[in-house]
Design a protein around this motif. Structure first.
Motif, PDB file in Angstrom:
ATOM      1  N   LEU A  45      -9.680   4.569   1.471  1.00 26.48           N
ATOM      2  CA  LEU A  45      -8.698   4.016   1.649  1.00 26.48           C
ATOM      3  C   LEU A  45      -8.901   2.442   1.780  1.00 26.48           C
ATOM      4  CD1 LEU A  45      -5.528   4.848   2.424  1.00 26.48           C
ATOM      5  CD2 LEU A  45      -5.986   4.014   4.612  1.00 26.48           C
ATOM      6  N   GLY A  71     -12.866   8.904   9.668  1.00 26.11           N
ATOM      7  CA  GLY A  71     -11.413   9.254  10.171  1.00 26.11           C
ATOM      8  C   GLY A  71     -10.535   8.236   9.810  1.00 26.11           C
ATOM      9  N   LYS A 116      -2.233   7.099   0.819  1.00 27.68           N
ATOM     10  CA  LYS A 116      -2.242   7.427   2.334  1.00 27.68           C
ATOM     11  C   LYS A 116      -1.341   8.720   2.439  1.00 27.68           C
ATOM     12  CE  LYS A 116      -2.126   4.988   6.894  1.00 27.68           C
ATOM     13  NZ  LYS A 116      -3.438   5.707   7.108  1.00 27.68           N
ATOM     14  N   GLU A 155     -16.187   6.207   4.427  1.00 32.13           N
ATOM     15  CA  GLU A 155     -15.313   5.805   5.723  1.00 32.13           C
ATOM     16  C   GLU A 155     -15.368   6.919   6.590  1.00 32.13           C
ATOM     17  OE1 GLU A 155     -11.198   5.631   4.920  1.00 32.13           O
ATOM     18  OE2 GLU A 155     -11.413   6.807   3.164  1.00 32.13           O
ATOM     19  N   THR A 213     -13.127  -0.089  11.207  1.00 30.55           N
ATOM     20  CA  THR A 213     -12.090  -0.964  11.376  1.00 30.55           C
ATOM     21  C   THR A 213     -10.461  -0.289  10.995  1.00 30.55           C
ATOM     22  OG1 THR A 213     -11.975  -1.786   9.279  1.00 30.55           O
ATOM     23  CG2 THR A 213     -13.696  -3.005  10.768  1.00 30.55           C
ATOM     24  N   GLY A 214      -9.476  -0.442  11.752  1.00 29.68           N
ATOM     25  CA  GLY A 214      -8.391   0.358  11.364  1.00 29.68           C
ATOM     26  C   GLY A 214      -7.319  -0.219  12.419  1.00 29.68           C
ATOM     27  N   ARG A 273       0.586  -1.153  -0.138  1.00 28.47           N
ATOM     28  CA  ARG A 273       0.007  -0.105  -0.022  1.00 28.47           C
ATOM     29  C   ARG A 273       0.715   1.298  -0.012  1.00 28.47           C
ATOM     30  NH1 ARG A 273      -4.406   0.583   4.542  1.00 28.47           N
ATOM     31  NH2 ARG A 273      -2.805   1.233   5.808  1.00 28.47           N
ATOM     32  N   ILE A 298      -6.374  -2.344   5.493  1.00 27.51           N
ATOM     33  CA  ILE A 298      -5.886  -3.739   5.629  1.00 27.51           C
ATOM     34  C   ILE A 298      -6.578  -4.493   6.642  1.00 27.51           C
ATOM     35  CG2 ILE A 298      -3.668  -5.054   6.363  1.00 27.51           C
ATOM     36  CD1 ILE A 298      -2.197  -2.805   4.846  1.00 27.51           C
ATOM     37  N   TYR A 301      -5.541  13.946   5.248  1.00 23.02           N
ATOM     38  CA  TYR A 301      -5.865  14.241   6.712  1.00 23.02           C
ATOM     39  C   TYR A 301      -5.773  15.614   7.231  1.00 23.02           C
ATOM     40  CZ  TYR A 301      -4.675   9.057   6.433  1.00 23.02           C
ATOM     41  OH  TYR A 301      -5.036   7.662   6.069  1.00 23.02           O
ATOM     42  N   ASN A 360     -12.322   2.387   8.307  1.00 25.41           N
ATOM     43  CA  ASN A 360     -13.273   1.880   7.325  1.00 25.41           C
ATOM     44  C   ASN A 360     -14.608   1.699   8.040  1.00 25.41           C
ATOM     45  OD1 ASN A 360     -10.606   0.485   5.797  1.00 25.41           O
ATOM     46  ND2 ASN A 360     -12.114   1.568   4.553  1.00 25.41           N
TER      47      ASN A 360
END
Ligand code: PLP
Length: 358
Positions: free
Chosen positions: A253, A231, A193, A229, A297-298, A94, A256, A198, A234
């Motif tokens: 994004l 912050g 990314k 998504e 999820t992150g 990534r 993973i 951000y 996901n």
């Protein structure tokens, strides 16, 4: 290929000054960092050095025009004390996808992984042992040319810094559906990314915080109808017996953790769909009493339970977190794969290689 990485250890470690029971996210850094320079078309000056400040030109291209990308990953310890990574090659892939989108050089996967192993092996004492805590790892690459003018830099710096962290969201999160600002449009850089994504999120996030919410839920840039998504996470919805997450469309994004969760859910036979998720579908499901769970999820948060979702004037209150069976199961699976309590059937765990001779 094996690279020649020179190691310059600290004279005195700071480790004994760290209280592992009190480690706010992103504020404590380990003794060492990896550093490499991209000069004349190749990665050079490969070294592990004491963590410290850099000298940067005031006309550094990354500062002005944003050629800067990063990754976020974790090393944890199994219950038997073995330090491990989870799917490190995916982070390398990534990082390189982000590099290509931002016209930056890629980093050979074997260099990325060797640097990671050597650095984390040297600082493995910094991996907090408690389940839910970890050594957070931040690879970052940015332009180093010193000049003004919007152009692709010829030189870059690649660093890996690490630091111990505790759980990211100690409480369930409250989300606000963002209906004015966008994070990313299809065709933009949402899938990379890169730092600017951000920066763009800060103003809307502040407005959400002012209204008593933790994060915004991003919607598509055209109609503000389709969920993207949240912050640094996901997002998944449990509606009736289905688990639904937005398909990655170029603006989201490719998490993973998202990918790992999809594998786990499918292997366990859950009915899971990756597709467009219209906000009206979520509202309808809530009104019918079928919206059982929402979770993010992150890498940082792993799984974050959502307690409230506000859309316009409607505040959707989710059932108590103790009833979020899917999220609880998934958190247990990921933590268990990391700790060794759950069998690593996917082959995701990679023990940190003991390679450092200093
Ligand atoms: C914008 C965004 N979305 C999603 C994620 C989750 O991705 P991952 O699971 O790879 O950490 C992150 C964190 O890296 C992120 O910054």
């Amino acid at each position: 290929m094996k690279y020649n990485i020179s190691t310059h250890p600290v004279e005195t470690s700071r480790l004994s000054t760290i209280d592992f029971d009190n480690i706010p996210f992103g504020q404590t850094f380990s003794d060492h960092m990896f550093s490499a320079d991209f000069i004349n078309g190749e990665w050079t000056n490969l070294q592990i050095v004491p963590f410290g400040d850099l000298a940067i030109s005031p006309v550094n291209l990354a500062l002005h025009y944003g050629q800067s990308i990063f990754e976020g990953m974790k090393a944890t310890k199994k219950l038997d004390g073995t330090p491990c990574f989870l799917r490190p090659a995916m982070h390398s892939d990534r990082m390189n996808a982000s590099a290509e989108r931002m016209c930056m050089p890629t980093i050979p996967e074997d260099l990325f992984l060797q640097a990671l192993h050597e650095l984390v092996d040297l600082d493995k004492g910094w991996i907090p042992p408690a389940v839910g805590s970890a050594l957070y790892i931040r690879p970052v690459m940015f332009a180093m040319d010193a000049m003004l003018g919007v152009k692709v830099s010829k030189t870059y710096k690649f660093l890996i810094v690490t630091g111990p962290v505790g759980p990211y969201y100690p409480k369930p999160v409250k989300l606000l559906v963002e209906d004015t600002y966008v994070r990313a449009a299809v065709g933009g850089v949402g899938e990379a990314k890169t730092a600017g994504n951000y920066a763009a999120s800060l103003y809307p996030a502040n407005r959400a915080i002012e209204q008593g919410y933790d994060q915004v839920m991003w919607m598509d840039a055209k109609e503000f109808k389709y969920v993207q998504e949240v912050g640094t996470m996901n997002i998944f919805f449990v509606m009736g017996n289905k688990i639904v997450t937005p398909a990655t469309d170029g603006a989201i994004l490719k998490g993973i953790t998202r990918n790992s969760i999809l594998h786990i859910l499918k292997a366990k036979g859950y009915d899971v769909e990756e597709r467009l998720v219209h906000i009206d579908e979520v509202v309808e499901s809530y009104k019918k009493g079928e919206l059982k769970e929402i979770f993010g999820t992150g890498t940082a948060a792993v799984i974050a339970n959502v307690s409230h979702l506000k859309y316009g004037d409607l505040v959707m209150e989710l059932p108590p977190v103790s009833e979020h069976k899917t999220a609880i199961m998934l958190k247990k699976e990921i933590d268990g794969i990391r700790s060794g309590e759950v069998e690593d059937t996917f082959g995701w765990i990679e023990p940190v290689k003991s390679v450092v001779n200093v």
